[in-house]
Structures are given as structure tokens and as C-alpha cells.
Design a protein around this motif. Sequence first.
Motif, PDB file in Angstrom:
ATOM      1  N   PRO A 114     -65.155 -11.746  10.921  1.00 23.15           N
ATOM      2  CA  PRO A 114     -64.888 -10.351  10.540  1.00 23.15           C
ATOM      3  C   PRO A 114     -64.698 -10.243   9.033  1.00 23.15           C
ATOM      4  O   PRO A 114     -64.098 -11.118   8.400  1.00 23.15           O
ATOM      5  CB  PRO A 114     -63.594 -10.021  11.299  1.00 23.15           C
ATOM      6  N   SER A 115     -65.223  -9.179   8.451  1.00 23.52           N
ATOM      7  CA  SER A 115     -65.095  -8.980   7.009  1.00 23.52           C
ATOM      8  C   SER A 115     -63.652  -8.654   6.646  1.00 23.52           C
ATOM      9  O   SER A 115     -62.954  -7.933   7.368  1.00 23.52           O
ATOM     10  CB  SER A 115     -66.019  -7.850   6.545  1.00 23.52           C
ATOM     11  N   LEU A 116     -63.213  -9.187   5.520  1.00 29.19           N
ATOM     12  CA  LEU A 116     -61.863  -8.915   5.042  1.00 29.19           C
ATOM     13  C   LEU A 116     -61.785  -7.511   4.448  1.00 29.19           C
ATOM     14  O   LEU A 116     -62.777  -7.002   3.916  1.00 29.19           O
ATOM     15  CB  LEU A 116     -61.472  -9.945   3.984  1.00 29.19           C
ATOM     16  N   PRO A 117     -60.623  -6.865   4.511  1.00 28.85           N
ATOM     17  CA  PRO A 117     -60.474  -5.551   3.868  1.00 28.85           C
ATOM     18  C   PRO A 117     -60.761  -5.652   2.372  1.00 28.85           C
ATOM     19  O   PRO A 117     -60.340  -6.605   1.710  1.00 28.85           O
ATOM     20  CB  PRO A 117     -59.000  -5.196   4.132  1.00 28.85           C
ATOM     21  N   LEU A 118     -61.478  -4.672   1.844  1.00 29.62           N
ATOM     22  CA  LEU A 118     -61.868  -4.686   0.435  1.00 29.62           C
ATOM     23  C   LEU A 118     -60.844  -3.954  -0.424  1.00 29.62           C
ATOM     24  O   LEU A 118     -60.127  -3.072   0.063  1.00 29.62           O
ATOM     25  CB  LEU A 118     -63.245  -4.041   0.275  1.00 29.62           C
ATOM     26  N   PRO A 119     -60.757  -4.293  -1.708  1.00 31.90           N
ATOM     27  CA  PRO A 119     -59.795  -3.622  -2.589  1.00 31.90           C
ATOM     28  C   PRO A 119     -60.163  -2.158  -2.813  1.00 31.90           C
ATOM     29  O   PRO A 119     -61.327  -1.762  -2.704  1.00 31.90           O
ATOM     30  CB  PRO A 119     -59.889  -4.425  -3.891  1.00 31.90           C
ATOM     31  N   ALA A 120     -59.155  -1.367  -3.161  1.00 35.60           N
ATOM     32  CA  ALA A 120     -59.360   0.066  -3.384  1.00 35.60           C
ATOM     33  C   ALA A 120     -60.121   0.299  -4.685  1.00 35.60           C
ATOM     34  O   ALA A 120     -60.011  -0.480  -5.636  1.00 35.60           O
ATOM     35  CB  ALA A 120     -58.006   0.771  -3.437  1.00 35.60           C
ATOM     36  N   PRO A 121     -60.910   1.370  -4.753  1.00 41.21           N
ATOM     37  CA  PRO A 121     -61.588   1.708  -6.011  1.00 41.21           C
ATOM     38  C   PRO A 121     -60.573   1.931  -7.127  1.00 41.21           C
ATOM     39  O   PRO A 121     -59.450   2.386  -6.893  1.00 41.21           O
ATOM     40  CB  PRO A 121     -62.331   3.003  -5.667  1.00 41.21           C
ATOM     41  N   GLY A 122     -60.978   1.583  -8.341  1.00 40.60           N
ATOM     42  CA  GLY A 122     -60.093   1.770  -9.484  1.00 40.60           C
ATOM     43  C   GLY A 122     -60.286   0.691 -10.522  1.00 40.60           C
ATOM     44  O   GLY A 122     -61.212  -0.117 -10.458  1.00 40.60           O
ATOM     45  N   GLU A 123     -59.386   0.684 -11.512  1.00 39.77           N
ATOM     46  CA  GLU A 123     -59.447  -0.270 -12.615  1.00 39.77           C
ATOM     47  C   GLU A 123     -58.541  -1.462 -12.322  1.00 39.77           C
ATOM     48  O   GLU A 123     -57.355  -1.298 -12.023  1.00 39.77           O
ATOM     49  CB  GLU A 123     -59.018   0.407 -13.921  1.00 39.77           C
ATOM     50  N   TRP A 124     -59.103  -2.654 -12.431  1.00 37.77           N
ATOM     51  CA  TRP A 124     -58.382  -3.892 -12.180  1.00 37.77           C
ATOM     52  C   TRP A 124     -58.559  -4.821 -13.377  1.00 37.77           C
ATOM     53  O   TRP A 124     -59.447  -4.609 -14.206  1.00 37.77           O
ATOM     54  CB  TRP A 124     -58.908  -4.582 -10.920  1.00 37.77           C
ATOM     55  N   GLU A 125     -57.727  -5.857 -13.455  1.00 39.95           N
ATOM     56  CA  GLU A 125     -57.861  -6.829 -14.535  1.00 39.95           C
ATOM     57  C   GLU A 125     -57.536  -8.226 -14.024  1.00 39.95           C
ATOM     58  O   GLU A 125     -56.792  -8.391 -13.046  1.00 39.95           O
ATOM     59  CB  GLU A 125     -56.949  -6.471 -15.711  1.00 39.95           C
ATOM     60  N   ILE A 126     -58.115  -9.228 -14.695  1.00 42.74           N
ATOM     61  CA  ILE A 126     -57.844 -10.619 -14.336  1.00 42.74           C
ATOM     62  C   ILE A 126     -56.416 -10.970 -14.715  1.00 42.74           C
ATOM     63  O   ILE A 126     -55.940 -10.621 -15.800  1.00 42.74           O
ATOM     64  CB  ILE A 126     -58.835 -11.565 -15.040  1.00 42.74           C
ATOM     65  N   GLU A 127     -55.729 -11.655 -13.814  1.00 42.54           N
ATOM     66  CA  GLU A 127     -54.371 -12.124 -14.069  1.00 42.54           C
ATOM     67  C   GLU A 127     -54.465 -13.605 -14.455  1.00 42.54           C
ATOM     68  O   GLU A 127     -54.629 -14.470 -13.592  1.00 42.54           O
ATOM     69  CB  GLU A 127     -53.539 -11.929 -12.802  1.00 42.54           C
ATOM     70  N   PRO A 128     -54.406 -13.923 -15.765  1.00 38.86           N
ATOM     71  CA  PRO A 128     -54.710 -15.291 -16.231  1.00 38.86           C
ATOM     72  C   PRO A 128     -53.799 -16.370 -15.666  1.00 38.86           C
ATOM     73  O   PRO A 128     -54.235 -17.504 -15.463  1.00 38.86           O
ATOM     74  CB  PRO A 128     -54.556 -15.185 -17.758  1.00 38.86           C
ATOM     75  N   ALA A 129     -52.532 -16.048 -15.417  1.00 40.04           N
ATOM     76  CA  ALA A 129     -51.585 -17.074 -14.973  1.00 40.04           C
ATOM     77  C   ALA A 129     -51.969 -17.671 -13.626  1.00 40.04           C
ATOM     78  O   ALA A 129     -51.592 -18.810 -13.320  1.00 40.04           O
ATOM     79  CB  ALA A 129     -50.177 -16.492 -14.909  1.00 40.04           C
ATOM     80  N   HIS A 130     -52.707 -16.922 -12.809  1.00 35.95           N
ATOM     81  CA  HIS A 130     -53.108 -17.416 -11.494  1.00 35.95           C
ATOM     82  C   HIS A 130     -54.624 -17.484 -11.368  1.00 35.95           C
ATOM     83  O   HIS A 130     -55.174 -17.383 -10.262  1.00 35.95           O
ATOM     84  CB  HIS A 130     -52.524 -16.526 -10.392  1.00 35.95           C
ATOM     85  N   SER A 131     -55.305 -17.652 -12.496  1.00 38.68           N
ATOM     86  CA  SER A 131     -56.764 -17.753 -12.507  1.00 38.68           C
ATOM     87  C   SER A 131     -57.174 -18.989 -13.298  1.00 38.68           C
ATOM     88  O   SER A 131     -56.415 -19.497 -14.129  1.00 38.68           O
ATOM     89  CB  SER A 131     -57.390 -16.501 -13.136  1.00 38.68           C
ATOM     90  N   ARG A 132     -58.381 -19.444 -13.039  1.00 38.47           N
ATOM     91  CA  ARG A 132     -58.880 -20.632 -13.731  1.00 38.47           C
ATOM     92  C   ARG A 132     -60.388 -20.520 -13.909  1.00 38.47           C
ATOM     93  O   ARG A 132     -61.101 -20.148 -12.975  1.00 38.47           O
ATOM     94  CB  ARG A 132     -58.550 -21.902 -12.946  1.00 38.47           C
ATOM     95  N   ILE A 133     -60.863 -20.836 -15.118  1.00 35.85           N
ATOM     96  CA  ILE A 133     -62.291 -20.950 -15.391  1.00 35.85           C
ATOM     97  C   ILE A 133     -62.545 -22.392 -15.793  1.00 35.85           C
ATOM     98  O   ILE A 133     -62.130 -22.838 -16.868  1.00 35.85           O
ATOM     99  CB  ILE A 133     -62.743 -19.980 -16.499  1.00 35.85           C
ATOM    100  N   GLY A 134     -63.187 -23.138 -14.917  1.00 35.50           N
ATOM    101  CA  GLY A 134     -63.399 -24.561 -15.152  1.00 35.50           C
ATOM    102  C   GLY A 134     -64.870 -24.917 -15.158  1.00 35.50           C
ATOM    103  O   GLY A 134     -65.738 -24.105 -14.823  1.00 35.50           O
TER     104      GLY A 134
END
Length: 294
Positions: A114-134
Motif C-alpha cells: 500500500p502507498s504511504l500517505p503523501l505530504p501536504a502541498p506547501g513549502e518545505w525545507e531540508i533539515e540538515p541535522a537529520h540528513s546526509r549527502i554521501g
Amino acid sequence: MISRLRGRRTAAHQKSNPLAGLTVPTGAGLLTCRVLDPVNEPVRQAEFTVTDGNGRKIVSGETDPFGTIVAMVPNGEYRLAVSADSFSSYRGSVSIAEDGQHAGLGDITLQIAPSLPLPAPGEWEIEPAHSRIGFIARHIGLARVHGRFDNFAGAIRIGETIEQSAMHVIIGAASIDTNVQMRDDHLRSADFLDVANYPTLEFYSDRFAHRGGNNWAISGALTLHGVTRTVTLEAQYLGMGNGMEGETRVAVRASTELHREDYTVNWQSMLARGIAVVGSSIKIDLDIQIVPKG
């Protein structure tokens, strides 16, 4: 005549049974099955794990292009787990009781997850403390070098449908970190990223395509070393949750592969035997959490 007939029967049996030629050691047997989707198409590269009664992993791997699993295991009782992107997992039991036994489970059908619920429309931003680009690159054609970028920011506009969304990510080139200072200084130099002249990497996309299930392809323009190329991120949507302060968080995992020659990063310093110090292909892995902007 009888011996020739037996020979033909044996040859025909071996031709119809591709496992007939396998030599199974004493005290072991074969576990086989085929993994299919709901319309009976093979599921390629599904991951499987065989564990014993104590939960210890005995063998693991991926299905072949025909969705087949073949595993040789010691006699005993086992659990088989099969998983694949966009499908619900399968778990079952199997027993190898006799030497050379072929425990064929037949066809295993994975159901669409089953597909997961999708986020609501709007403006979002990356939260660096819990993100990683490796990233992962080859070193002298042998070992793998793992690294990351520590300084990045990103804005995401979620549309009324995900296909109408857009994102813009900026990465500080000088924040590259492979845990070796001398190597990092060289990667920042004009031989590679040339951070003095190209201080950022930027990715912009407004092309989100649904791949099925919780998988998406995000295609856009990546600017690196002053050159812009089209890149596609293979993304897996992991769902939503609440942070410690009750804020909504969305998690995504994505990956792609870059070729440094595409971005005129052509440093070709060679070792004595002609092995490139840094491989041509670089795998990028992203683990991202986004939060509502503001």
C-alpha cells in the motif's frame, strides 16, 4: 537398446531440470523458488534471506532476471524472507530433512505494498541535522572511498500532486569530507572540485515521475564544476512522522551515479602501473528529511 533408452531419458531429464547437474554435498540440500508479481511477471533483484531457528543468517542474495532463488543450505529448519521495492514482504518456513533434498517452494507471489500517505502541498525545507549527502568513489581501482558533504541546504515545493513539485538544493563544495585531510585538500583543489572558482554544487528539478509503489524518479539539472548536466535521482519515499517537538517530518532515500568526465573533472594523475587514482564513476547516496518551512 535399453542402455541407449536410459541414456536418452537421463539426458531429457537433465535438460528439463537445470538443477540436475548441481553437486550437493553431504548434509545439505537445495532451496528453490520463483518470485512473481501479481500479474505473474518475475520480480528481479528481490532481496532474500534464509535464517535458522535462532535467527542467524545462513545465506542471502537477490533473485536473478527470471525471479529465481537457488540456495544450498545444510539440513535443518529455516525461515525465508523475501522483499522488493513497492511490494509487501514475504516470510515462510522451509525444511531440509535429507541429504540432497530439493525443497522447492514453487511460485511466491509478492503483493503490491500500500502507498504511504503523501505530504501536504506547501513549502518545505531540508533539515540538515537529520540528513546526509554521501558518495562512494573508487581509489586506485581497488578500495572504495566513502565521503560526504557537510554543508547543504534545500527548498522543496510540494504541489497539489507530487508530479507538480519542485526542489532546489545547494551544496558547499568546500565541505567535502572523506576523513583524510590531505585527500580532502586535494579534492578541493583545481585538480578536482576547484572550490575557489566553483564554490557550490546545485541541483534543480521540477520533474517528479511516479515509478510505482513508494518509488519516484526525480530528474533535474546538476551544476558541478561550472558544467550542467541532467541527472535522475532514484528516490524511495519512506513516509511521514512527528519529531520530538511535534513537527511533521518526511523521509526520502535517493541515489544516482555521476561520471566525473561529464563535469570536466578530468584529473588523470596515474600511479606507476597506470591505475587511475580516482575512479570515473561516483555513486551518490542521499538520506533526507524535510520539514515545513518557517
